[in-house]
Enzyme design. Sequence first.
Site, PDB file in Angstrom:
ATOM      1  N   LYS A 127       0.880  -1.207  -0.059  1.00  0.00           N
ATOM      2  CA  LYS A 127       0.219   0.038  -0.077  1.00  0.00           C
ATOM      3  C   LYS A 127       0.676   1.354  -0.122  1.00  0.00           C
ATOM      4  O   LYS A 127       1.671   1.436   0.814  1.00  0.00           O
ATOM      5  CB  LYS A 127      -0.764   0.009   1.331  1.00  0.00           C
ATOM      6  CG  LYS A 127      -1.935   0.968   1.229  1.00  0.00           C
ATOM      7  CD  LYS A 127      -2.801   0.969   2.616  1.00  0.00           C
ATOM      8  CE  LYS A 127      -4.030   1.692   2.715  1.00  0.00           C
ATOM      9  NZ  LYS A 127      -4.796   1.371   3.819  1.00  0.00           N
TER      10      LYS A 127
ATOM     11  N   SER B  42      -9.691   1.706   2.694  1.00  0.00           N
ATOM     12  CA  SER B  42      -8.814   2.166   1.941  1.00  0.00           C
ATOM     13  C   SER B  42      -7.714   1.478   1.268  1.00  0.00           C
ATOM     14  O   SER B  42      -6.859   1.923   0.353  1.00  0.00           O
ATOM     15  CB  SER B  42      -8.017   3.173   2.676  1.00  0.00           C
ATOM     16  OG  SER B  42      -7.306   2.820   3.756  1.00  0.00           O
TER      17      SER B  42
ATOM     18  N   SER C 177     -10.163  -0.840   6.909  1.00  0.00           N
ATOM     19  CA  SER C 177      -9.464  -0.611   5.389  1.00  0.00           C
ATOM     20  C   SER C 177      -8.866  -1.806   4.864  1.00  0.00           C
ATOM     21  O   SER C 177      -8.383  -1.719   3.394  1.00  0.00           O
ATOM     22  CB  SER C 177      -8.244   0.334   5.580  1.00  0.00           C
ATOM     23  OG  SER C 177      -9.078   1.809   5.791  1.00  0.00           O
TER      24      SER C 177
END
Lengths: 94, 485, 482
Positions: free
Chosen positions: B75, B150, B174
Amino acid sequence: MAISVKQVEQVAYLARLELTEQEKQIFTQQLTAILEYADKLNELDTEQVEPLHHILPIYNVMREDVVQPGPPREETLSNAPLVEDGQFKVPRII
Amino acid sequence: MELYELTCHELKEKLDRKEISSREITQAFLKRIEQVEDQIKAFVTITGDLALEQAEQYDAGEPVPGLGGLPYGLKDIICTRGVRTTASSKMLENFIPFYDATVAARLAAHKGIMLGKLNLDEFAMGSSTENSAFYPTRNPWDLDRVPGGSSGGSAAAVAAGEVPYSLGTDSGGSIRQPAAFCGVVGLKPTYGRVSRWGVMAYASSFDQVGVVSRDVRDCALVLNVIAGHDPKDSTSVNQAVPDYTSFLTTDIKGLKIAYPREYFQQGVDSEIRQVVKNALKHYEQLGAIVEEVSLPHSEYALPAYYLIAPAEASANLARYDGVRYGLRDLQAENVVDMFSRSRAAGFGDEVKRRIMLGTYALSTGYYDAYYLKALKVRRLIAEDFQKVFADYDLIVAPTTPTVAFRIGEHTDDLLTLYMNDILTVPVNMAGLPGMSVPCGFVNGMPVGMQIVGKPFDEGTIFKAAYAFEQTTDYHNARPNLGVSK
Amino acid sequence: MDREYEIVVGLEVHVELKTATKIFCSCSTAFGAEPNTQVCPVCSGFPGALPVLNRQAVEYAIRTGLALNCEIAEVCKFDRKNYFYPDLPNAYQISQYDQPICKNGYLDINVDGKHSRIGIIRAHLEEDAGKLVHQGSITTTTYSLVNLNRCGVPLLEIVSQPDMRSGAEARAYLEKLRSICLFAGVSDCKMEEGSLRCDANVSVRPKGSSKLGTRVEIKNLNSFRSLERAIEYEARRQIEALEDGEELVQETRTWDEEKQVTRSMRSKEEAHDYRYFPDPDLPPLRIDREWVERVRASMPEMPDQAQQRLINTYGLSDYDANWLTSTPQTLEFFDETVKHYPDAKAVSNWMMGDFSRLLNQNNMEIADSKVTPQYLAEMLRLIEKGTISGKMAKTIFEEMFFTGKSPEEIIKEKGMQQISDQETLQKIIDEVVAGNPKVVEDYKNGKEKAFGFLVGQVMKATRGQANPALVNEILKERLMRE
């Protein structure tokens, strides 16, 4: 709880965010909606409840006082928008 | 079967038997990225050359057990030395860290092969990856739908076969929510299990790095590498890390599973409820004891979260001031203007909104009514879980109230969007470990089952997840992506 | 009119703790390095960096707290104080808001024989900010440069009660606080390097009133003297304003060292709202009593105890004892000298006189000078024996101060031995008397001045080395025989 445009302006100043007039209007509505939703918490009587600051039951996390070399200065400055004399350059304060 | 369709442990077997090289594996994934990335947009940065270099080094050196020689994605909120790390924000579009996050360093030391940095909602604020300043990521199961967020890029990349596993972060769901939306395994470890050092902070008391993978065994292999004490993170706990693969058995007789009635009520799609109820029946058939419980303060978790997390974020994101790195308004003639204009130009709407909300919740006159009140509610929520865990080993519930929604569907309705986290946020409020495991489909879209464990008891989660996975077939389903040549 | 008013002063003092590393990262705290060479992602606020508390900083805080008679918290935590400034990389300072590590202490001062006890409200740990260098003055500059070396250096902020009633008391408080910190070994307390910083809150009120007047905070106090003067100036300014019927405003003023006045700092309308909240990156501290007791047991003699000892053991005055305990080096030098030369009063006179003067003139500290306690003692013994005169001693001491040579060596080198030999002096005096018949005549006729002239001649003949007392004695005898 409703929040006013003036409050939004004050908060934006505290947070150092320059907002357009349109943003001020939108944020006023949106923050009001979220805060009204947050008012749901008032359904709970929390008079006797201790706030939970840290979820982990740990204390006294400390390190020894031993110097470790940091990165070379070029690295620290490598992402800086403006540099002069090995320092970060910023416009005047006032 | 193509290489990109294999799990890590399958790839590793071939690699260890020298059937294939790390370079070949890496090339296979880079090719897959080339074929599907235009549709998925999971990556912010692809580090193909670096990956091939690392793979060649791996092939030339001693084999490393576990995940050595296997590719992965991170990420793009996890700092990587020398590789641009953006948080999917214009603010950090050109930011190149000179340090590695601890998790990045661990994977690198483990001789993993980094394929690139994955898209997210700007600074991890969002549930759809639509808040990326660059482009939204798409759900491999339906390109018109969001992958969740996310960590949308992390989940979509695994689901699309662009990487065999990835790391994400989970502050309110997330990792678990996008894993559920994309039909993959997603684990948020216990708060304190994995170091946060070098991971750009959104909400420090919630943020935790975790894993997205194809199956449960892969997930255990990854946690084996990233878990453990880090002296650079004061909230990382100094507790021994077991070999998580040792929990992978299908024998779960007598395991006590609770399902909270609040998670099967209105607001959660009835079809999803049914799919998860079926999974609970399956657990009973496997010999587990399954009983209904109550987590009475569940409905207060979300409003409390949306005060505490933005409050922390308002301070965490104050460092982006244009002085040392990041976007800077070079025209500003004084410091206040420089701060305010750089931040206005660098942050997107959701980030600004949460900074504003958090600043307000902490300001004089509102601190007690909002921030402090929310912290008290946080305790009530944590205590709810403690009570249930006094009698049960695990809690099982749906991960999300709906399947993946359409891109743009919720952009005008913040609260509906926030509601997407309603089943995952309480787990972060209590700092507990939680995993989302594929458990069925609704209208062709994957559904995730959330398994929540006691603090630092990821092992029992692995056990239950593995037992379910090995006796069902959901994890073998793959999205059908048209391949562009 | 001053007599109708009472000055009320409280001080906020920042003491830089002398740890080797910063409070939340392992960067060096050494003073004077090249800009931005002692920084890392933590203290320069890079994304993803996290703080880890320095144990030594906590221990120094406990030590200081004990030295200031404070309660040491059983549990305390760290909070973020939020404000934007280019020298504050995270845009929050990690500090302690509602749970300071130390509270409810005091220290005692003595100004012109008046003893007062000054309360200490709290002392809390926090991190220092970086340094901004303005090109030109802060108001006329077009840009500034940010150096983060100092960022993250541990500070203990010590807040007093508004218990002081004059500039002199405030100065005595700060001097005492400094000597306590020096004795406790927690800080260098160098005002010129910024390791001791002080802001003063000053108000005035009619005598007898218990209500506090409008408070003005004074910044930029760079020395003990400017603290004292700034307070006296500010109090006078406030009293005059009140006498003129003006209303005082609560504000921050800066001390203008050049003009010796306080000036209002352009205060923005904005009220600060620091939005303190507990730092989620730092678990709280539980300071167990065992730790506190261990620190207590390791505490050296503190200035008050030392003063008492000097008074009781040597019969020194309050003033002398206070002076000798201003720094541990001063006291150590004294104690060491007295071991070799037990006349404490003589030792203290020399230390407060020539030694202190030379230190001040050369802007040095005891450690910078080369003179040793043994040599000072030796010199004092030579004076006592009459080997050297007091006047010669001054020259010898100055030489010792700079070169570190022994008094014997200096005397030998300079041929400064005092002539105390009866016969030698007798001979010289005979010659002087014989060579100055006219003056001797004057003396006999009652001219007292003539005696002085003859002594001068003897001193001249011996290049000042004659023992003056002996010369007087012999000369008088000799003239009587004339």
